[in-house]
Write a protein that holds these residues in place. Structure first.
Motif, PDB file in Angstrom:
ATOM      1  N   MET A   1     -48.933  31.507 -99.099  1.00 50.69           N
ATOM      2  CA  MET A   1     -49.401  31.333-100.462  1.00 50.69           C
ATOM      3  C   MET A   1     -50.664  32.173-100.687  1.00 50.69           C
ATOM      4  N   TYR A   2     -50.971  32.456-101.962  1.00 48.85           N
ATOM      5  CA  TYR A   2     -52.263  33.079-102.257  1.00 48.85           C
ATOM      6  C   TYR A   2     -53.382  32.065-102.037  1.00 48.85           C
ATOM      7  N   ASP A   3     -53.203  30.855-102.580  1.00 46.41           N
ATOM      8  CA  ASP A   3     -54.081  29.742-102.261  1.00 46.41           C
ATOM      9  C   ASP A   3     -53.239  28.474-102.347  1.00 46.41           C
ATOM     10  N   ALA A   4     -53.844  27.315-102.189  1.00 43.03           N
ATOM     11  CA  ALA A   4     -53.091  26.071-102.072  1.00 43.03           C
ATOM     12  C   ALA A   4     -52.262  25.741-103.309  1.00 43.03           C
ATOM     13  N   GLU A   5     -52.608  26.317-104.450  1.00 42.19           N
ATOM     14  CA  GLU A   5     -51.885  26.001-105.686  1.00 42.19           C
ATOM     15  C   GLU A   5     -51.161  27.199-106.282  1.00 42.19           C
ATOM     16  N   THR A   6     -51.328  28.381-105.682  1.00 41.07           N
ATOM     17  CA  THR A   6     -50.781  29.610-106.265  1.00 41.07           C
ATOM     18  C   THR A   6     -49.778  30.261-105.318  1.00 41.07           C
ATOM     19  N   PRO A   7     -48.491  30.203-105.661  1.00 36.45           N
ATOM     20  CA  PRO A   7     -47.504  30.889-104.816  1.00 36.45           C
ATOM     21  C   PRO A   7     -47.561  32.397-105.035  1.00 36.45           C
ATOM     22  N   ALA A   8     -47.007  33.112-104.082  1.00 33.73           N
ATOM     23  CA  ALA A   8     -47.107  34.571-104.141  1.00 33.73           C
ATOM     24  C   ALA A   8     -45.818  35.214-103.664  1.00 33.73           C
ATOM     25  N   ILE A   9     -45.533  36.384-104.221  1.00 36.10           N
ATOM     26  CA  ILE A   9     -44.465  37.248-103.726  1.00 36.10           C
ATOM     27  C   ILE A   9     -45.136  38.541-103.286  1.00 36.10           C
ATOM     28  N   THR A  10     -45.118  38.797-101.999  1.00 39.90           N
ATOM     29  CA  THR A  10     -45.763  40.002-101.482  1.00 39.90           C
ATOM     30  C   THR A  10     -44.868  41.204-101.730  1.00 39.90           C
ATOM     31  N   THR A  11     -45.408  42.193-102.423  1.00 38.20           N
ATOM     32  CA  THR A  11     -44.617  43.374-102.786  1.00 38.20           C
ATOM     33  C   THR A  11     -45.214  44.669-102.245  1.00 38.20           C
ATOM     34  N   MET A  12     -46.387  44.569-101.609  1.00 40.61           N
ATOM     35  CA  MET A  12     -47.026  45.751-101.027  1.00 40.61           C
ATOM     36  C   MET A  12     -47.488  45.415 -99.618  1.00 40.61           C
ATOM     37  N   LEU A  13     -47.083  46.188 -98.660  1.00 40.93           N
ATOM     38  CA  LEU A  13     -47.494  46.017 -97.276  1.00 40.93           C
ATOM     39  C   LEU A  13     -48.056  47.337 -96.773  1.00 40.93           C
ATOM     40  N   ARG A  14     -49.241  47.298 -96.228  1.00 41.73           N
ATOM     41  CA  ARG A  14     -49.834  48.533 -95.741  1.00 41.73           C
ATOM     42  C   ARG A  14     -49.186  48.966 -94.422  1.00 41.73           C
ATOM     43  N   GLY A  15     -49.062  50.275 -94.256  1.00 37.53           N
ATOM     44  CA  GLY A  15     -48.598  50.824 -92.998  1.00 37.53           C
ATOM     45  C   GLY A  15     -49.745  50.897 -92.005  1.00 37.53           C
ATOM     46  N   LEU A  16     -49.451  51.372 -90.797  1.00 37.73           N
ATOM     47  CA  LEU A  16     -50.464  51.383 -89.752  1.00 37.73           C
ATOM     48  C   LEU A  16     -50.323  52.628 -88.880  1.00 37.73           C
ATOM     49  N   LEU A  17     -51.443  53.266 -88.632  1.00 34.34           N
ATOM     50  CA  LEU A  17     -51.513  54.404 -87.726  1.00 34.34           C
ATOM     51  C   LEU A  17     -52.632  54.138 -86.731  1.00 34.34           C
ATOM     52  N   GLY A  18     -52.341  54.269 -85.443  1.00 36.70           N
ATOM     53  CA  GLY A  18     -53.348  54.046 -84.417  1.00 36.70           C
ATOM     54  C   GLY A  18     -53.607  55.302 -83.605  1.00 36.70           C
ATOM     55  N   GLU A  19     -54.884  55.640 -83.411  1.00 41.00           N
ATOM     56  CA  GLU A  19     -55.278  56.813 -82.639  1.00 41.00           C
ATOM     57  C   GLU A  19     -56.418  56.448 -81.691  1.00 41.00           C
ATOM     58  N   GLU A  20     -56.389  56.984 -80.496  1.00 39.73           N
ATOM     59  CA  GLU A  20     -57.491  56.850 -79.556  1.00 39.73           C
ATOM     60  C   GLU A  20     -57.982  58.243 -79.182  1.00 39.73           C
ATOM     61  N   ILE A  21     -59.280  58.452 -79.294  1.00 40.64           N
ATOM     62  CA  ILE A  21     -59.839  59.767 -78.947  1.00 40.64           C
ATOM     63  C   ILE A  21     -60.832  59.605 -77.795  1.00 40.64           C
ATOM     64  N   THR A  22     -60.830  60.568 -76.894  1.00 38.67           N
ATOM     65  CA  THR A  22     -61.778  60.582 -75.792  1.00 38.67           C
ATOM     66  C   THR A  22     -62.435  61.959 -75.738  1.00 38.67           C
ATOM     67  N   ILE A  23     -63.749  61.980 -75.848  1.00 40.54           N
ATOM     68  CA  ILE A  23     -64.525  63.213 -75.754  1.00 40.54           C
ATOM     69  C   ILE A  23     -64.997  63.371 -74.307  1.00 40.54           C
ATOM     70  N   HIS A  24     -64.640  64.478 -73.690  1.00 36.87           N
ATOM     71  CA  HIS A  24     -65.055  64.773 -72.319  1.00 36.87           C
ATOM     72  C   HIS A  24     -66.144  65.845 -72.332  1.00 36.87           C
ATOM     73  N   ALA A  25     -67.158  65.680 -71.481  1.00 37.90           N
ATOM     74  CA  ALA A  25     -68.217  66.689 -71.348  1.00 37.90           C
ATOM     75  C   ALA A  25     -68.364  67.075 -69.870  1.00 37.90           C
ATOM     76  N   ALA A  26     -69.457  66.675 -69.217  1.00 38.94           N
ATOM     77  CA  ALA A  26     -69.673  67.025 -67.808  1.00 38.94           C
ATOM     78  C   ALA A  26     -68.595  66.397 -66.923  1.00 38.94           C
ATOM     79  N   ASP A  27     -68.506  66.895 -65.685  1.00 38.95           N
ATOM     80  CA  ASP A  27     -67.481  66.394 -64.788  1.00 38.95           C
ATOM     81  C   ASP A  27     -67.874  65.090 -64.102  1.00 38.95           C
ATOM     82  N   ARG A  28     -69.059  64.553 -64.431  1.00 35.63           N
ATOM     83  CA  ARG A  28     -69.500  63.261 -63.906  1.00 35.63           C
ATOM     84  C   ARG A  28     -70.668  62.776 -64.768  1.00 35.63           C
ATOM     85  N   ASP A  29     -71.016  61.483 -64.625  1.00 37.68           N
ATOM     86  CA  ASP A  29     -72.205  60.970 -65.306  1.00 37.68           C
ATOM     87  C   ASP A  29     -73.442  61.693 -64.763  1.00 37.68           C
ATOM     88  N   LEU A  30     -74.392  61.968 -65.675  1.00 37.11           N
ATOM     89  CA  LEU A  30     -75.573  62.755 -65.297  1.00 37.11           C
ATOM     90  C   LEU A  30     -76.858  61.941 -65.444  1.00 37.11           C
TER      91      LEU A  30
END
Length: 461
Positions: free
Chosen positions: A189-218
């Protein structure tokens, strides 16, 4: 002449105790799909549904998959509108068990300060919701011997474990499953007294990025200032993702993002959404998205870019003076309209690459990509259902959006080429996936009556 709906509603009211008994029987089956130890219980729940649907007069079967079975049933009028009803009969694990006030599978009706509730795992997600529709059909058949619509039931046993068998099954059985419109009960429901019909659903895109610099912690004293710090690079990239007005700056991000239709905007305005109260629940006050949009639009109808997690360097107790060798972030995008997640992925990666210094390199890992689902409310079934819901509940029903992503609606669109109406009667405090899950008795009772009204309204639309 008597309206055929009237005796159906009276039957629902009179038979509520028996309906509760049936729901309790189903809730007592611990059909936890993600735990192999409960595989026999998932099978038992599927068998229970096949037996119940068969007893009502439907042609029902349990179809095996590589995982848990699908329950499919057909029946109703041959010449009426054809509806596909989807729900799932599997449930989440109950851990941590010690936080439950009672046995999670010993379903009981309990009194609470806000009214009677049905307390059990799966009461709201999704057995109680599923049974509201079955009970509405049962009342129609008991009063009239037939239904005014053609029905296909499609009940899944893997929703809580990622639905690995769903798409292959739908592709293999597409012709059998196709209908005029799908009904999905796994929503609220939207709230306890208001019914709802969901007509829009967001899509989803997931990305993970890793930035590499030196070959070890400095050592930050010996190398600080001379060596590039990947955490600094990641911080710059992250801050560049939004401008001062909350808009996402990735090139082409707003391509294929539609404006909200005027009639939907008017419906949402009538809901009286209080952004400050909404954010106040979590200790915040000010909407942080696009400043020229309402908070409700931000959640339901606008795309987003959010940093879900960042890690780099030493994060333990105390202090360690290092320049980390790498820095990572997990970033998700919620998509709307016709945004192409694959096109956006490449645009985002180009955006990141352009900000990586010559002495660093970037690594990407993808975490899923699904487009948004937008239903065409021009289909007469949508307005018929909205009016039917409005007749049952204290406040008029509204076409609403959802900030989350419900993949099944997208699959119905892409595989079966039909729109879905997401109609359910869950409440925000139902504690789905958590200890002490419940479903309001009012949701169960009015939910059955609502589906009866919707069946009647769509048959006439």
């Amino acid at each position: 002449m008597t309206d055929p709906l009237d005796p159906v509603l009276s039957r629902i009211d009179a038979d509520l105790p028996q309906a509760l008994d049936r729901l309790s029987d189903l809730l007592r089956i611990p059909s936890i799909s993600t735990d192999p130890a409960h595989t026999p219980d998932v099978e038992a729940a599927a068998d229970w549904l096949v037996k119940d649907l068969t007893a009502m007069g439907f042609s029902a079967r349990k179809d095996p998959t590589t995982g848990h079975p699908m329950v499919v049933a057909t029946g109703g009028a041959e010449d009426g509108p054809h509806l596909l009803f989807y729900g799932h009969y599997d449930v989440q694990p109950v851990d941590p068990l010690h936080l439950w006030d009672r046995d999670p599978f010993d379903a009981q009706v309990q009194d609470t300060p806000r009214g009677k509730v049905i307390r059990a795992r799966g009461a709201s997600d999704d057995k109680g919701q599923l049974m509201t529709f079955l009970e509405a059909c049962r009342a129609w058949l008991a009063e009239h011997g037939s239904l005014p619509v053609k029905l296909t039931f499609f009940l899944e046993g893997e929703e809580e474990s990622g639905s690995p068998s769903l798409v292959p099954y739908m592709k293999q059985n597409a012709e059998q499953l196709k209908a005029d419109v799908a009904l999905i009960c796994d929503t609220g429901m939207y709230d306890a007294e208001t019914p709802a019909i969901t007509t829009m659903l967001r899509g989803l895109l997931g990305e993970e990025i890793t930035i590499h610099a030196a070959d070890r912690d400095l050592h930050s004293g010996m190398f600080g200032g001379a060596a590039m710090n990947p955490a600094r690079v990641l911080a710059r990239i992250s801050s560049d993702l939004h401008d001062d007005q909350g808009r996402v700056t990735v090139p082409g991000f707003y391509d294929d993002v539609p404006d909200l239709p005027a009639d939907i905007r008017a419906q949402w305005a009538e809901l009286g959404f209080d952004a400050e109260a909404f954010l106040g629940q979590v200790g915040l006050r000010l909407p942080a998205g696009e400043q020229d949009r309402s908070a409700l639009e931000m959640i339901w109808a606008r795309p987003t870019c959010e940093i879900n997690g960042m890690i780099s360097g030493y994060t333990g107790a105390g202090f360690k003076t290092v320049l980390p060798a790498q820095a990572s972030a997990k970033i998700s995008f919620r998509l709307v309209g016709q945004q192409d997640p694959h096109k956006l992925r490449e645009s985002f990666r180009d955006f990141v690459r352009a900000r990586v210094p010559a002495d660093c390199r970037v690594e990407f890992a993808e975490h899923g990509a699904s487009p948004a689902s937008v239903m065409s409310t021009d289909h007469p079934a949508f307005e018929a259902a909205r009016q039917a819901l409005s007749a049952e509940w204290p406040k008029p029903a509204a076409f609403v959006g959802s900030g989350g992503s419900i993949p099944i609606a997208g699959y119905f669109k892409s595989i079966l080429e039909m729109d879905s109406m997401l109609i359910g009667f869950a409440k925000e405090d139902d504690a789905i996936h958590s200890p002490n899950e419940k479903y309001d008795l009012d949701s169960f009772h009015r939910g059955i009556r609502s589906w009866a009204r919707i069946i009647d309204a769509i048959s006439k639309a």
